[in-house]
Design an enzyme around this catalytic site. Sequence first.
Site, mmCIF file in Angstrom:
data_model
loop_
_atom_site.group_PDB
_atom_site.id
_atom_site.type_symbol
_atom_site.label_atom_id
_atom_site.label_comp_id
_atom_site.label_asym_id
_atom_site.label_seq_id
_atom_site.Cartn_x
_atom_site.Cartn_y
_atom_site.Cartn_z
ATOM 1 N N HIS A 269 0.711 -1.245 0.066
ATOM 2 C CA HIS A 269 0.002 0.126 -0.235
ATOM 3 C C HIS A 269 0.988 1.153 0.024
ATOM 4 C CE1 HIS A 269 -3.927 -1.714 0.594
ATOM 5 N NE2 HIS A 269 -3.399 -2.776 1.217
ATOM 6 N N ASP A 328 -0.702 -4.901 6.083
ATOM 7 C CA ASP A 328 -1.796 -5.895 5.464
ATOM 8 C C ASP A 328 -1.420 -5.959 3.840
ATOM 9 O OD1 ASP A 328 -2.440 -3.320 5.199
ATOM 10 O OD2 ASP A 328 -4.511 -3.689 4.606
ATOM 11 N N GLU A 329 -1.991 -6.993 3.035
ATOM 12 C CA GLU A 329 -2.128 -7.206 1.801
ATOM 13 C C GLU A 329 -0.721 -7.171 1.242
ATOM 14 O OE1 GLU A 329 -6.617 -6.418 1.107
ATOM 15 O OE2 GLU A 329 -5.593 -4.561 1.126
ATOM 16 N N VAL A 330 0.216 -7.649 1.567
ATOM 17 C CA VAL A 330 1.513 -7.342 0.723
ATOM 18 C C VAL A 330 1.382 -8.322 -0.370
ATOM 19 C CG1 VAL A 330 4.100 -7.360 0.984
ATOM 20 C CG2 VAL A 330 2.733 -6.778 2.989
ATOM 21 N N GLU A 381 -2.602 -9.999 9.124
ATOM 22 C CA GLU A 381 -1.694 -10.518 8.401
ATOM 23 C C GLU A 381 -0.451 -10.836 9.202
ATOM 24 O OE1 GLU A 381 -3.782 -8.405 7.270
ATOM 25 O OE2 GLU A 381 -4.013 -8.855 5.027
#
Length: 527
Positions: A269, A328-330, A381
Amino acid sequence: MELRGLLAALAALAVLSEQVPSAFAAQGPALWPMPLSVQMTSSLLYLSPENFHITHDPSSKAGPSCALLQEAFRRYYDYIFGFRKWRHHPIKSHGKTDLQQLLVSVVLDSECEMFPNISSDESYTLLVKGPVAFLKANRVWGVLRGLETFSQLIYHDPYGAFIINESTISDSPRFPHRGILIDTARHYLPVKAILKTLDAMAFNKFNVLHWHIVDDQSFPYQSITFPELSNKGSYSWSHVYTPNEVRMVIEYARLWGIRVIPEFDTPGHTQSWGKGQKDLLTPCYSPHHPAAFGPINPILNTTYSFLSKFFKEISSVFPDWFIHLGGDEVEFACWESNPDIQNFMKQAGYGKDFRKLQSFYIQKLLDIISTLKKGSIVWQEVFDEQAKLQQGTVVQVWKQERYTNELNAVTASGFPVILSAPWYLDWISYGQDWIKYYEAEPLDFPGSQEQKQLVLGGEACLWGEYVDATNLTPRLWPRASAVGERLWSQKEIRNIDDAYKRLTVHRCRMVRRGIAAEPLFTGYCEM
Ligand SMILES: *[C@@H]1O[C@H](CO)[C@@H](O)[C@H](O)[C@H]1NC(C)=O
Ligand SMILES: *[C@@H]1O[C@H](CO)[C@@H](O)[C@H](O)[C@H]1NC(C)=O
Ligand SMILES: *[C@@H]1O[C@H](CO)[C@@H](O)[C@H](O)[C@H]1NC(C)=O
């Protein structure tokens, strides 16, 4: 003027005919969120704006020098009387001509405090009995919550007079962390819209603004140390938060007893960070990868010297103990494509497990934050991928599927947790979805008593892909109010019919106070 005359005539007529027009039907007090204990009697006190005062009790430790309280007294006077000033003249023949003077005396057992924190005492008791109502609290934060409740106790008789039932209330929150997440990266939110959100939060006894301030799309935070980040990474020159504006948000929040926790989400992000900070992001080599750069480059020393300087600034700009580090969301595809990273992985013995590389990064970042004497919050995460967390690192649970298992796993490992999974307010649908938010119960997960004690509270999240200043407020309120009551009130407060009645009145109260809260269903607001 026409309307005013008409209404007065109608009211006079009602007195003559001993009938109450339905437009003036007395609405009982609607408390939201429901306090811990409420005892109400049927003796009524009448208030008049001219003779109503909120003052410091002489025995209070914090006197008139406590600006936070003076400011709150002024605001609540306006909320109570402001919107119907034109009706405050008692209509003579309603049978109770002598409006009693009510004094609200605030008894505070401590000095004025500067900033609230996770262990701030927000409890208070209210003894409403003529001629003096007492609001007692251990800390200023309890006074703020008690003033809100007091203002909610006041309603109007059929003739428009301000009335309050004599009552005794004692109250304290069920959870200490009750937050709203706003996202100022997908769309910029003007400072005015943020301040408005803080008002509405206080009306619902929220106490944390989780400010997801930057993301892939834009970097509006104007850094003193690294001005290029917003110079290059913001949507435009005017879509930034200057140091002064950030201070303004923090100060305004403080006056409401609201903590501001900034989130600077990394290593994913971060597309917008790369525009103003050379070599921060990982160059991608994959012909299939759409972007030229991926997540923050975790294998360069320069990355960590940058992060140290950057978060040193953040830790001094934001007074709260906690900084949210995201995590998050890597996406691993870019890391995978980069030969230098492949090399590093080999030497470190990580094999092909890129979660290990992510953990390597996060652990270094957590070390930086603890060196700065601050605490960290991370998205789930980081826990799931088995990064070694420091004691006290807070894990925020957001994934909807099997979130009760996640709550169990995180707390079984001894980490404090914040719940958001059932409260993603950016997901909209037809109908009354507040009920779904209202019914979610943070402690309904398998686990011991000790585990349950690690649940600090929760946050309603309003991600900004489809939200800007035009629809922020109606999308948040009163939907977030449901979360507000869940986090403040006792577990047993869960009757939907009763909640609907109170929330309908509470929503109209927010509208009168200038919050464009959307309707729950059909009906109208008495203005
Ligand atoms: C408040 O007082 C009125 C008038 O006596 C009474 O009718 C009403 O039931 C009281 N409200 C509550 C919640 O006790
Ligand atoms: C919270 O603030 C109070 C008052 O300033 C302070 O005494 C206390 O140590 C703080 N607690 C935490 C956890 O920071
Ligand atoms: C990076 O830092 C580590 C540890 O301080 C050091 O051993 C290493 O030589 C540095 N690498 C470069 C390229 O400067």
